[in-house]
Design an enzyme around this catalytic site. Structure first.
Site, PDB file in Angstrom:
ATOM      1  N   ASP A  90       0.753  -1.011  -0.054  1.00 16.39           N
ATOM      2  CA  ASP A  90       0.113  -0.115   0.146  1.00 16.39           C
ATOM      3  C   ASP A  90       0.893   1.164  -0.148  1.00 16.39           C
ATOM      4  OD1 ASP A  90       0.922  -0.584   2.747  1.00 16.39           O
ATOM      5  OD2 ASP A  90      -0.515   1.118   3.327  1.00 16.39           O
ATOM      6  N   GLU A 104       0.240  -1.159   5.561  1.00 15.82           N
ATOM      7  CA  GLU A 104       1.179  -0.897   6.437  1.00 15.82           C
ATOM      8  C   GLU A 104       1.380   0.790   6.963  1.00 15.82           C
ATOM      9  OE1 GLU A 104       5.513   0.509   7.668  1.00 15.82           O
ATOM     10  OE2 GLU A 104       4.139   1.358   5.935  1.00 15.82           O
TER      11      GLU A 104
END
Length: 419
Positions: free
Chosen positions: A88, A183
């Site tokens: 991400d 994350e």
């Protein structure tokens, strides 16, 4: 070993660009995992790529956590190790329609990212650029972030695995690969199945400049301070109105002004006020509290509460309430008992001609949470700079060095005597 050119530069650039051009921005407001449906687009492509290069047991679960195995090619017992990155990108700045630019043989001067909007990446401001004179640098077009955090890490791990598959003469034990969603919103490790991963220890490839090696991070908490006031018609308010915003101002000014992010560095902790939402009858302050030292961290949390207690005493009633939640802890206490895992990474860097830069992270990584979940997990450089914004860039040579470090670690662990 062919060192620097383990993976052809063009192939590495192509691989990296294929990742950053997929929008994978995570969403802190969402309760799903992954937090944004678009993260699946890259996750599914990565699963196919891992299978294509020849890894085994390639799996993806219902939350988009990806795992894969490179089997051992030696007959003696070797500890199972892992490499982890996240796919991400941060919600701090848009990752949609990323248009990477490739600057070959960088000359040390300003890089014009966007002529129309006059966006310039300048070594006058970002002096680290000068470390990469003569190298190939990948930048943004100034309108998005790049996503080297942490798609550079993914490109490095996959490239290193591909190199090891193609070069069976390089000896290594069983290696596990893990890619995570979310994350950037602090949830990358939340649904990571440490038992299924089955490694003795791992490394996140999520640091910045070449040589970074980190096994300490902040202890972190969030604090919400709510101040109650009393709204009365201002024409008739004497002795009756209590303006919560003035009390909030007193509260803000009572915390040490120099212990804020803009005044601290290295191992210094801070209080960071990142949101104020106020009206006369109610004001909400949101803080993050950070410190490497556990005792200092606890003292900071106590101070936030104590200030509220003191103001409540002045008003002789509870006008301020504080809610504090721990977010993550310093992984150092979990790494120190197994320091050989840091020593191996350090040696792997030296073998690649890199001077290790061992320093505390002024933030957290998936590795800090994973360390507390039973998977000790120091952090290694992925090569990018200026994460989370339009000036992000990554030198291709740094990514090549990271690949070399992964391969060196694999070899060193295979040579290691069992601890």
């Amino acid at each position: 070993m062919r060192g620097h050119n383990m993976i052809e530069k063009d192939k590495l650039i192509k691989r990296f660009i294929s990742y950053v051009t997929v929008d994978t921005e995570s969403d802190p407001e969402s309760n799903t995992t992954p937090s944004s449906a678009k993260q699946w687009d890259l996750a599914k492509a990565l699963v196919e790529e891992l299978k294509e290069i020849g890894l085994e047991d390639v799996t993806i679960d219902e939350n988009a956590y990806i795992m894969a195995t490179l089997p051992s090619n030696v007959d003696h017992e070797v500890p199972v190790i892992g490499f982890v990155s996240h796919f991400d990108t941060t919600p701090d700045f848009t990752g949609k329609d990323v248009k990477p630019q490739i600057v070959e043989n960088y000359d040390g001067k300003d890089i014009i990212l966007n002529k129309e909007q006059n966006i310039v990446l300048s070594p006058d401001y970002f002096e680290d650029l000068l470390l990469y004179k003569g190298q190939t640098i990948i930048t943004t077009d100034g309108t998005t972030l790049l996503g080297a955090d942490d798609k550079a890490g993914i490109a490095e791990i996959i490239s290193a695995m591909e190199y090891l598959i193609k070069h069976p003469e390089v000896k290594h034990g069983k290696i596990r690969v893990g890619f995570t969603p979310d994350e950037e919103i602090g949830r990358g490790a939340h649904k990571f199945d440490v038992k299924k991963f089955g490694a003795e220890w791992a490394y996140t490839m999520d640091g910045s400049q070449v040589g970074e090696l980190e096994y300490e991070n902040f202890n972190a908490a969030g604090a919400v301070v709510t101040i109650k006031g009393k709204i009365v018609h201002p024409g008739y308010a004497k002795g009756k109105m209590v303006n919560s915003m003035y009390i909030a101002t007193d509260y803000i000014n009572s915390l040490p002004r120099l212990e804020t992010p803009e005044h601290t560095s290295d191992r210094e902790g801070f209080f960071h006020l990142y949101s104020v939402n106020g009206e006369v009858d109610s004001t909400k302050l949101q803080y993050i509290i950070r410190d490497h030292d556990k005792e200092h961290f606890d003292a900071r949390k106590e101070m936030v509460q104590k200030l509220a207690d003191e103001l409540n005493q002045q008003f002789e009633k509870e006008v301020i309430t504080v809610e504090i939640n721990d977010q993550y802890f310093n992984m150092r206490e979990k790494i120190e008992p197994v320091m050989h895992i840091v020593d191996i990474a350090e040696e792997a860097m030296k073998k690649a001609g890199i001077t290790p830069l061992i320093k505390p992270i002024r933030g957290g990584t998936d590795g800090s949470q994973l360390s507390f979940m039973g998977l000790p997990c120091p952090n290694i450089f992925a090569g990018g700079h200026n994460f989370h914004g339009r000036f992000e860039y990554v030198p291709v040579e740094s990514m090549q060095k990271a690949i070399e470090v992964i391969v060196n670690i694999a070899q060193l662990v295979a040579k290691e005597k069992q601890h």
